[in-house]
Design an enzyme around this catalytic site. Structure first.
Site, mmCIF file in Angstrom:
data_model
loop_
_atom_site.group_PDB
_atom_site.id
_atom_site.type_symbol
_atom_site.label_atom_id
_atom_site.label_comp_id
_atom_site.label_asym_id
_atom_site.label_seq_id
_atom_site.Cartn_x
_atom_site.Cartn_y
_atom_site.Cartn_z
ATOM 1 C CG ASP A 1 2.484 -2.955 -2.427
ATOM 2 O OD1 ASP A 1 1.702 -1.967 -2.372
ATOM 3 O OD2 ASP A 1 3.705 -2.814 -2.598
ATOM 4 C CE LYS A 39 2.361 -8.843 -3.539
ATOM 5 N NZ LYS A 39 3.384 -8.654 -2.486
#
Length: 223
Positions: free
Chosen positions: A139, A121
């Site tokens: 996320d 991420k």
């Protein structure tokens, strides 16, 4: 799970809702951004920005983060969740940048993910925001709204959510859609009190309709 065509229609509506969505983590360069995203794990962007306002004045280079005892850096980010582990990773990351990358943040996913505290991420965010490389970071907001809207299945992993979204959204829109999905989850489809009653996606959102029916039953005493 809805069709790819319907999913893209939903994403287009989110695009219209948040046309100017962008990264809300304050930063001036790729290094600052990498540190800010690392700090943002299990923490709000607003809290991170409050901390980095002073942090980025005190520490401007990897060498700066290594010039102080770990305890001092811990104290500087104490209001951030998991601050001890994050402080340790910041110093490890800084050391790697100096020894392997001449003090510069690497442009590749492989290089980014080799740094302490940097997962997929974080790498996706840095690649897309700092280096303008197509990437779509998943996320908690992106994962939640993708599953609520039926774009992905509830049992899908984060990696599966990313694969599904990148198979639906044109590559040229990955970065923009990433920020728009975050804004949609952060300001509209909230974790605890989503704004289903005023949502332009309501007619196609099974989760929203389920919540609405449940609220009606609660109001009518369960009848």
């Amino acid at each position: 799970m809805i069709s790819k065509k319907k999913a893209l229609e939903m994403i287009d509506k989110i695009d219209a809702m948040f046309p100017n969505a962008q990264c809300e983590l304050n930063h001036e360069n790729p290094f600052d951004l990498t540190i800010a995203v690392l700090l943002s794990a299990q923490c709000t962007d607003n809290t991170v920005n409050k901390v980095t306002e002073n942090l980025f004045q005190k520490y401007r280079t990897p060498e700066d983060y290594l010039s102080v005892p770990l305890s001092e850096l811990e104290n500087d980010i104490r209001s951030i969740g998991l601050y001890r582990n994050k402080a340790k990773n910041i110093q490890k990351l800084s050391q790697s940048l100096i020894s392997k990358y001449d003090g510069e943040v690497p442009h590749t996913r492989e290089g980014l993910e080799s740094l302490a505290g940097v997962g997929r991420k974080t790498a996706n965010v840095v690649m897309s925001v700092a280096f303008d490389e197509p990437a779509l970071a998943v996320d908690t907001h992106v994962e939640r709204v993708s599953k609520r809207l039926g774009i992905c299945r509830w049992k899908d992993s984060v990696a599966e959510v990313e694969r599904r979204l990148t198979s639906i959204i044109p590559k040229s829109r990955w970065t923009k859609s990433h920020h728009q999905l975050i804004f949609f989850g952060r300001y509209h489809c909230l974790a605890r009190k989503p704004k289903c009653e005023v949502c332009p996606l309501f007619d196609d959102c099974r989760e929203g309709q389920k919540r609405y029916r449940a609220s009606l039953r609660a109001t009518s005493g369960g009848k």
